[in-house]
Design an enzyme around this catalytic site. Sequence first.
Site, PDB file in Angstrom:
ATOM      1  N   GLY A 258      73.222  34.386  72.638  1.00 25.16           N
ATOM      2  CA  GLY A 258      73.594  35.250  73.748  1.00 25.16           C
ATOM      3  C   GLY A 258      75.006  35.791  73.666  1.00 25.16           C
TER       4      GLY A 258
ATOM      5  N   HIS B 184      65.819  22.918  73.113  1.00 21.73           N
ATOM      6  CA  HIS B 184      66.614  24.149  73.134  1.00 21.73           C
ATOM      7  C   HIS B 184      68.035  23.818  73.584  1.00 21.73           C
ATOM      8  CE1 HIS B 184      68.149  28.103  74.083  1.00 21.73           C
ATOM      9  NE2 HIS B 184      67.226  28.573  73.275  1.00 21.73           N
TER      10      HIS B 184
ATOM     11  N   ASN C 211      61.696  34.101  73.114  1.00 19.81           N
ATOM     12  CA  ASN C 211      61.987  33.130  74.171  1.00 19.81           C
ATOM     13  C   ASN C 211      62.490  33.914  75.374  1.00 19.81           C
ATOM     14  OD1 ASN C 211      62.860  31.135  75.851  1.00 19.81           O
ATOM     15  ND2 ASN C 211      64.438  30.315  74.472  1.00 19.81           N
ATOM     16  N   TRP C 212      61.630  34.029  76.386  1.00 20.22           N
ATOM     17  CA  TRP C 212      61.978  34.847  77.551  1.00 20.22           C
ATOM     18  C   TRP C 212      62.873  34.097  78.553  1.00 20.22           C
ATOM     19  CZ3 TRP C 212      56.546  37.459  78.691  1.00 20.22           C
ATOM     20  CH2 TRP C 212      56.333  38.460  77.729  1.00 20.22           C
ATOM     21  N   LYS C 213      63.146  32.844  78.276  1.00 14.30           N
ATOM     22  CA  LYS C 213      64.038  32.055  79.142  1.00 14.30           C
ATOM     23  C   LYS C 213      63.634  32.239  80.613  1.00 14.30           C
ATOM     24  CE  LYS C 213      67.437  32.208  75.486  1.00 14.30           C
ATOM     25  NZ  LYS C 213      68.810  32.138  75.051  1.00 14.30           N
TER      26      LYS C 213
ATOM     27  N   GLU D  42      70.052  25.227  75.471  1.00 18.97           N
ATOM     28  CA  GLU D  42      70.353  25.360  76.904  1.00 18.97           C
ATOM     29  C   GLU D  42      69.890  24.118  77.666  1.00 18.97           C
ATOM     30  OE1 GLU D  42      68.605  29.244  77.139  1.00 18.97           O
ATOM     31  OE2 GLU D  42      70.325  30.007  76.009  1.00 18.97           O
TER      32      GLU D  42
ATOM     33  N   GLY E 156      66.040  35.664  71.876  1.00 19.01           N
ATOM     34  CA  GLY E 156      66.224  35.638  73.321  1.00 19.01           C
ATOM     35  C   GLY E 156      66.307  37.044  73.882  1.00 19.01           C
ATOM     36  N   GLY E 157      67.522  37.508  74.123  1.00 18.28           N
ATOM     37  CA  GLY E 157      67.760  38.782  74.809  1.00 18.28           C
ATOM     38  C   GLY E 157      66.953  39.958  74.270  1.00 18.28           C
TER      39      GLY E 157
ATOM     40  N   SER F 154      71.327  35.733  68.646  1.00 17.43           N
ATOM     41  CA  SER F 154      71.707  37.147  68.553  1.00 17.43           C
ATOM     42  C   SER F 154      70.925  37.926  67.494  1.00 17.43           C
ATOM     43  CB  SER F 154      73.221  37.280  68.339  1.00 17.43           C
ATOM     44  OG  SER F 154      73.918  36.761  69.465  1.00 17.43           O
TER      45      SER F 154
ATOM     46  N   GLU G 265      69.506  27.065  65.747  1.00 22.32           N
ATOM     47  CA  GLU G 265      70.162  27.976  66.682  1.00 22.32           C
ATOM     48  C   GLU G 265      71.600  27.505  66.907  1.00 22.32           C
ATOM     49  OE1 GLU G 265      67.006  30.240  69.189  1.00 22.32           O
ATOM     50  OE2 GLU G 265      67.600  28.447  70.259  1.00 22.32           O
TER      51      GLU G 265
HETATM   52  P1  13P Z   1      69.725  35.326  71.990  1.00 25.22           P
HETATM   53  O1  13P Z   1      68.767  36.008  71.036  1.00 25.22           O
HETATM   54  O2  13P Z   1      69.818  36.006  73.318  1.00 25.22           O
HETATM   55  O3  13P Z   1      71.042  35.051  71.347  1.00 25.22           O
HETATM   56  O4  13P Z   1      69.071  33.880  72.318  1.00 25.22           O
HETATM   57  C1  13P Z   1      68.687  33.059  71.270  1.00 25.22           C
HETATM   58  C2  13P Z   1      67.909  31.926  71.818  1.00 25.22           C
HETATM   59  O5  13P Z   1      68.430  31.078  72.517  1.00 25.22           O
HETATM   60  C3  13P Z   1      66.467  31.866  71.518  1.00 25.22           C
HETATM   61  O6  13P Z   1      65.909  30.647  71.875  1.00 25.22           O
END
Ligand code: 13P
Length: 274
Positions: free
Chosen positions: A199, A120, A8-10, A122, A259-260, A238, A193
Site C-alpha cells: 500500500g 497477512h 485481496n479486496w481487504k 495486516e 491489494g489496491g 504495490s 509480502e
Molecule cells: P497493495 O497491492 O495495495 O500494496 O497490497 C498488497 C497486499 O497486501 C495484498 O495482500
Amino acid sequence: MKKLMAANWKMYKTRVQAEETIKDLLRLLGDLPSDREVAVFAPFTALDACGRALPYDACRRAFDSSDACVRVHQKASGQPAASFFLGGQDVYPAAEGAFTGEISPGMLLDCACRFVLTGHSERRHILGESNEFVGRKTAFALEAGLDVVLCLGETLEEREAGKLEAVLREQFSAGVAGVPGDIAPQRLSLAYEPVWAIGTGRVAGPSEILEAHALLRDILRKKFVAQADQMRILYGGSVKPDNASQIIGLDNVDGVLVGGASLEAESFSRIVLA
Ligand code: 13P
C-alpha cells in the site's frame, strides 16, 4: 505450474459492488491463458454474492476415503473454465463454537471458497496475530479442505537490521509447523509480502524479490523436499498493471497477491493478463 493471480479486496466492497466486479472480471478475462488461475479474496460478507456470480458451480467438494479434498468443477458451456476461484481473507482454527466474530473453514467452503489467506501482515501487525496462531490456522484450514496461501514478510526495520532471513525462517517454521510434509503441493502456497511495500507504492525491486523468493524456495525444500518445487510462491506489495509483467517473469515468482490495484476489474484484469 499455473501462475496464481490473486486479488485481496481487504475491507472494501459491498455485496453489490463485489458482484459487479466479479461480473466485469469474467467478461474481461474470458480468454484466460491456460497457465493462469485467478483467485479473489473477498470480504466475508460478499463471498456468497461473488460465488453466485460465477457461471459454474465454483467449488463443489466431495471427500474420498482417504479424506483428500476432491473438487468437482462444473463448467457451463461457453463460459470461462473453472480457473477462477474465491478465497477468504482469514479463518479461525476451529470447526464451530463460541468464537464471536470468527469464521470457520466450513463456512468458507459453504460460500464456494477454495482458498484462504493466513498470516497477512495486516493481521499480524494490526490485529497482533502471532506466528504460532498463524500456524494453527494454516494447519486447521488445510485439514478442513481449504487451500492455503500463507503470507510472510519483513518490516522495514527488520530488513534494515539484516533480519530478512531470520524473520522469513521463523514465520515459515511456525506457519507450517502442523502441516504434513507430504501435502499435495497445490494445496499450500506462500505469499512474500514485504510490509514496507504494501500500500505504499514502493514495490520491491527485482533483486529484492529474487533474493527473498530464492530463500523461500530453499526453505520450502527443507520441509517439503520434492514437493517444494511445485509449490507456488506469490509476490505481493504495490503490484500494478505497469510492473506486473516484470515481476511475474522473475525466477521463483509463481503469482501475485494484489491489494489496491485489484479493486477495479479493468486494472486487475491487466495484471492477470500481464
Ligand atoms: P497493495 O497491492 O495495495 O500494496 O497490497 C498488497 C497486499 O497486501 C495484498 O495482500
